[in-house]
Design a protein around this motif. Structure first.
Motif, PDB file in Angstrom:
ATOM      1  N   LEU A 190      17.043  -8.910  -4.931  1.00  0.00           N
ATOM      2  CA  LEU A 190      17.634  -9.496  -4.040  1.00  0.00           C
ATOM      3  C   LEU A 190      17.616 -10.896  -3.679  1.00  0.00           C
ATOM      4  O   LEU A 190      16.863 -11.086  -4.479  1.00  0.00           O
ATOM      5  N   THR A 191      18.525 -11.343  -2.091  1.00  0.00           N
ATOM      6  CA  THR A 191      17.603 -12.987  -2.769  1.00  0.00           C
ATOM      7  C   THR A 191      16.832 -13.651  -2.372  1.00  0.00           C
ATOM      8  O   THR A 191      15.021 -12.605  -2.243  1.00  0.00           O
ATOM      9  N   ALA A 192      16.205 -14.946  -2.740  1.00  0.00           N
ATOM     10  CA  ALA A 192      15.124 -15.016  -2.584  1.00  0.00           C
ATOM     11  C   ALA A 192      14.763 -15.090  -1.114  1.00  0.00           C
ATOM     12  O   ALA A 192      12.939 -14.946  -0.839  1.00  0.00           O
ATOM     13  N   ARG A 193      15.142 -15.324   0.048  1.00  0.00           N
ATOM     14  CA  ARG A 193      14.947 -15.312   1.481  1.00  0.00           C
ATOM     15  C   ARG A 193      14.259 -13.670   1.068  1.00  0.00           C
ATOM     16  O   ARG A 193      13.475 -13.323   2.213  1.00  0.00           O
ATOM     17  N   GLN A 194      14.883 -12.700   1.385  1.00  0.00           N
ATOM     18  CA  GLN A 194      15.355 -11.246   1.443  1.00  0.00           C
ATOM     19  C   GLN A 194      13.628 -10.987   0.467  1.00  0.00           C
ATOM     20  O   GLN A 194      12.338 -10.206   0.895  1.00  0.00           O
ATOM     21  N   ALA A 195      13.427 -10.722  -0.436  1.00  0.00           N
ATOM     22  CA  ALA A 195      12.521 -10.903  -1.797  1.00  0.00           C
ATOM     23  C   ALA A 195      10.819 -11.280  -1.186  1.00  0.00           C
ATOM     24  O   ALA A 195       9.921 -10.921  -0.477  1.00  0.00           O
ATOM     25  N   SER A 196      11.125 -12.807  -0.216  1.00  0.00           N
ATOM     26  CA  SER A 196      10.110 -13.213   0.707  1.00  0.00           C
ATOM     27  C   SER A 196       9.921 -12.451   1.856  1.00  0.00           C
ATOM     28  O   SER A 196       7.891 -12.322   1.701  1.00  0.00           O
ATOM     29  N   ALA A 197      10.495 -11.981   2.677  1.00  0.00           N
ATOM     30  CA  ALA A 197      10.279 -11.095   3.575  1.00  0.00           C
ATOM     31  C   ALA A 197       9.844  -9.382   2.944  1.00  0.00           C
ATOM     32  O   ALA A 197       9.034  -9.549   3.538  1.00  0.00           O
ATOM     33  N   GLY A 198      10.127  -9.653   1.640  1.00  0.00           N
ATOM     34  CA  GLY A 198       9.502  -8.145   1.323  1.00  0.00           C
ATOM     35  C   GLY A 198       8.406  -8.062   0.654  1.00  0.00           C
ATOM     36  O   GLY A 198       7.654  -6.957   0.684  1.00  0.00           O
ATOM     37  N   VAL A 199       7.766  -9.467   0.653  1.00  0.00           N
ATOM     38  CA  VAL A 199       6.448  -9.206  -0.238  1.00  0.00           C
ATOM     39  C   VAL A 199       5.729  -9.220   0.951  1.00  0.00           C
ATOM     40  O   VAL A 199       4.560  -8.788   0.760  1.00  0.00           O
ATOM     41  N   VAL A 200       5.469 -10.065   2.569  1.00  0.00           N
ATOM     42  CA  VAL A 200       4.707  -9.875   3.392  1.00  0.00           C
ATOM     43  C   VAL A 200       4.658  -8.498   3.696  1.00  0.00           C
ATOM     44  O   VAL A 200       3.608  -7.904   4.125  1.00  0.00           O
ATOM     45  N   GLU A 201       5.735  -7.668   3.402  1.00  0.00           N
ATOM     46  CA  GLU A 201       5.740  -6.487   4.172  1.00  0.00           C
ATOM     47  C   GLU A 201       5.172  -5.585   2.823  1.00  0.00           C
ATOM     48  O   GLU A 201       4.438  -4.779   3.324  1.00  0.00           O
ATOM     49  N   LEU A 202       5.126  -5.431   1.806  1.00  0.00           N
ATOM     50  CA  LEU A 202       5.067  -4.766   0.597  1.00  0.00           C
ATOM     51  C   LEU A 202       2.786  -5.267   1.497  1.00  0.00           C
ATOM     52  O   LEU A 202       2.643  -3.959   0.354  1.00  0.00           O
ATOM     53  N   LEU A 203       2.694  -6.610   0.579  1.00  0.00           N
ATOM     54  CA  LEU A 203       1.568  -6.146   1.072  1.00  0.00           C
ATOM     55  C   LEU A 203       0.600  -5.873   2.077  1.00  0.00           C
ATOM     56  O   LEU A 203      -0.650  -5.332   2.755  1.00  0.00           O
ATOM     57  N   ALA A 204       1.846  -6.368   3.380  1.00  0.00           N
ATOM     58  CA  ALA A 204       0.784  -5.425   4.292  1.00  0.00           C
ATOM     59  C   ALA A 204       0.503  -4.360   4.855  1.00  0.00           C
ATOM     60  O   ALA A 204      -0.450  -3.315   4.636  1.00  0.00           O
ATOM     61  N   SER A 205       1.860  -3.640   3.093  1.00  0.00           N
ATOM     62  CA  SER A 205       1.685  -1.939   3.534  1.00  0.00           C
ATOM     63  C   SER A 205       0.570  -1.483   2.553  1.00  0.00           C
ATOM     64  O   SER A 205      -0.361  -0.717   2.691  1.00  0.00           O
ATOM     65  N   THR A 206       0.060  -2.309   1.581  1.00  0.00           N
ATOM     66  CA  THR A 206      -1.165  -1.455   1.117  1.00  0.00           C
ATOM     67  C   THR A 206      -2.597  -2.523   2.174  1.00  0.00           C
ATOM     68  O   THR A 206      -3.186  -1.936   1.202  1.00  0.00           O
ATOM     69  N   GLY A 207      -2.599  -3.022   3.159  1.00  0.00           N
ATOM     70  CA  GLY A 207      -3.473  -3.639   4.416  1.00  0.00           C
ATOM     71  C   GLY A 207      -4.092  -4.580   3.858  1.00  0.00           C
ATOM     72  O   GLY A 207      -5.571  -4.615   4.099  1.00  0.00           O
ATOM     73  N   ILE A 208      -3.777  -5.457   2.942  1.00  0.00           N
ATOM     74  CA  ILE A 208      -4.076  -7.029   3.001  1.00  0.00           C
ATOM     75  C   ILE A 208      -3.994  -7.597   4.585  1.00  0.00           C
ATOM     76  O   ILE A 208      -2.769  -7.732   4.981  1.00  0.00           O
ATOM     77  N   PRO A 209      -5.153  -8.164   4.701  1.00  0.00           N
ATOM     78  CA  PRO A 209      -5.192  -8.749   5.773  1.00  0.00           C
ATOM     79  C   PRO A 209      -3.924 -10.081   5.963  1.00  0.00           C
ATOM     80  O   PRO A 209      -4.198 -10.722   4.919  1.00  0.00           O
ATOM     81  N   GLU A 210      -3.751 -10.574   6.688  1.00  0.00           N
ATOM     82  CA  GLU A 210      -2.820 -12.279   6.970  1.00  0.00           C
ATOM     83  C   GLU A 210      -1.773 -11.820   5.960  1.00  0.00           C
ATOM     84  O   GLU A 210      -1.759 -13.036   4.985  1.00  0.00           O
ATOM     85  N   PRO A 211      -1.076 -11.009   5.716  1.00  0.00           N
ATOM     86  CA  PRO A 211      -0.422 -10.964   3.882  1.00  0.00           C
ATOM     87  C   PRO A 211       0.115 -11.720   4.204  1.00  0.00           C
ATOM     88  O   PRO A 211       1.034 -12.057   3.029  1.00  0.00           O
TER      89      PRO A 211
END
Length: 534
Positions: free
Chosen positions: A118-139
């Motif tokens: 992934l590109t840096a921009r895609q990875a940044s969005a992917g990080v938030v999506e992954l953290l949200a999928s694990t239930g972390i508040p305010e990912p």
């Protein structure tokens, strides 16, 4: 098995020619959850990590077929594509597995860029999506945080997000909940189950916690001293275990063997607290912080009474204030309200410089004996140190006799004198259970009235935990000792405590006799703790 995702055959691991894993066989089907269980030293972690050749200086032979490819025959270059790609690992302690110099988001993004391109921009969005999928508040905000800025549960969720970033076919979870509170353990296991179903991946769970196995796994494989002694469906193995070692593990729940103490009104109290309050200064936001400090209340308004031969259990999750309460009880934390030891006020004795006698009456056994015992001191020096402070008139020979007697009390030296040569050994030469016995001997040698037990068995295997609790119960009956037991383990409270105090966010939400509180809890938080431990 042709349909197996991972098929391990005759796996052998040795160090310097000394075998530690003796030709084990097991397989994992796609989407299956297999638990590898056993005590420390059984070889379960070495076996799992050796599949990816992550164990330094290990001599590994056999076969480990992943989708038809033998992992043990791959070159180091080929293995790099498998590690963190087809096979991901969640390590036991996220604080040491995560890099403290990089934010959590950067570490997850690195996996997305290296493994998925992934590109840096895609990875940044992917990080938030992954953290949200694990239930972390305010990912989005948590992605910018560093590991030390997250709680234990949040760090473990971040580790799970990192492992899932590469969309692995197999996830190896090495004791993923050992350092977590009982309610967080259930949350993490439920999360892993949900994510496993969503992604269709297989999970190899390494643990010594049989309750987690019963709740999580489809099949279980039991290891003892490098041998795979039994495996099968969880329900079958747990209901009708065939091997004696499996039966031993299943029978290792703590057993209650305590005598009832006299009523509080019939004798002097060992410790009494009224309105105990502990606060920490904190910085205020904005310009207000320039002129004054705020206040964080860690313990608020706790009342408690401990009589001779009684165990008062303090239970709650991390951050509930129970460890702060223990520090106050030891006279190591400034406090407000009244706290008495044998009728003497802690604060007044400290101000008058007369607190040494109180410190002899109140001793502590810490959670991790390896870090609480000096690696540079021998057993004789460690156990006898308290005598030099509280009974300096004793000669060296008298101190040694007292040390030997203390070690005999905790079962490290028998009546024939076997084990006396241990006096000149160092802590690293002992097992975890033996080190905890050393810590207990060190506390007992000055003849205290009260032991503060801060999670005394959480770092131990179930069989060793049962032995240490039985030792504490015997010492209480023989010596009339009182215990202030700090734990998040409901089974330990049930086995040891006479009275229990439940803490949440620094406050007592429920207190009373242990049978009443655990059998018919009134507060929703207490009910949650009891149900999570069931």
């Amino acid at each position: 098995m042709s349909e197996a995702l991972l098929d391990v055959k005759n796996l052998r691991v040795a160090f310097a020619g000394q075998p530690v894993v003796h030709g084990i066989d097991f397989s994992i089907a796609p989407g299956e959850k297999l638990a590898l269980v056993g005590e420390s030293g059984s070889g379960k972690t070495v076996s799992a990590l050796s599949l990816l050749r992550l164990v330094v200086n290990a001599e590994v032979t056999g076969q480990a077929l992943l989708g038809g490819r033998d992992l043990l025959a791959l070159t180091e270059r080929e293995l790099r594509g498998v590690r963190g790609g087809d096979v991901a690992v969640i390590f036991q302690e996220p604080m040491t597995a995560l890099n403290p110099l990089y934010s959590v988001g950067n570490q997850i993004a690195e996996v997305l860029q290296l493994k998925r391109g992934l590109t840096a921009r895609q990875a940044s969005a992917g990080v938030v999506e992954l953290l949200a999928s694990t239930g972390i508040p305010e990912p989005a905000r948590r992605a910018r945080a560093y590991p030390h800025q997250l709680s234990g549960g949040q760090r473990q969720r971040a580790m799970i997000a990192m492992a899932l970033a590469s969309q692995p076919r197999l996830l190896i979870a090495d004791e993923p909940t050992t350092a977590l509170d009982v309610s967080l353990r259930v949350q993490i296991l439920d999360l892993l189950s949900d994510l496993q179903r969503q992604h269709g991946m297989a999970v190899l769970l390494i643990t010594h916690d049989l309750n987690l196995v019963r709740r999580f796994a489809d099949r279980v494989a039991v290891m003892e001293r490098g041998h795979l002694v039994e495996q099968g469906a969880v329900t079958r193995v747990f209901e009708a275990p065939e091997h004696r070692y499996t039966r031993k593990l299943l029978e290792s729940r703590p057993e209650r063997d305590v005598a009832e103490p006299a009523a509080p009104g019939e004798m002097a109290t060992v410790m009494k607290a009224e309105g105990l309050r502990v606060t920490y200064p904190v910085s205020l936001p904005g310009f207000k912080g320039w002129f004054r400090k705020g206040e964080f209340v860690a313990v608020q308004g706790v009342d408690m009474t401990i009589v001779p031969a009684q165990t008062l259990g303090i239970i709650g999750e991390s951050g509930s204030g129970k460890s702060t309460l223990a520090l106050a009880a030891l006279g190591l934390m400034p406090h407000q309200g009244r706290l008495e030891v044998a009728g003497t006020d802690w604060a007044q004795a400290r101000k008058a410089g007369r607190d040494r006698a109180l410190r002899q009456r109140v001793q502590v056994v810490f959670q991790d004996p390896f870090s609480s015992l000096s690696p540079r001191m021998t057993v004789e020096q460690i156990v006898g140190e308290g005598l030099q402070v509280h009974q300096p008139h004793l000669t060296a020979a008298q101190r040694r006799d007292r040390v030997v007697a203390a070690l005999a009390d905790v079962g490290l030296i028998n009546d024939t004198g076997s084990g006396a040569d241990w006096l000149q050994r160092y802590p690293h030469e002992f097992s975890g259970g033996q080190r905890q016995r050393l810590a207990i001997a060190r506390a007992l040698i000055v003849d205290p009235q009260l032991l503060v037990l801060d999670e005394p068995t959480s770092a131990l295997d179930v069989t060793v935990q049962k032995q240490v609790l039985a030792l504490l119960q015997r010492l209480q009956r023989e010596r009339g000792l009182s215990y202030l037991l700090i734990t998040h383990d409901v089974d330990v409270i049930r086995a040891m405590a006479h009275e229990v105090v439940v803490m949440k966010d620094g406050a007592v939400v429920e207190a009373g006799a242990v049978d009443r509180v655990l059998r018919a809890p009134e507060h929703p938080y207490t009910r949650m703790l009891v149900q999570a431990a069931a």
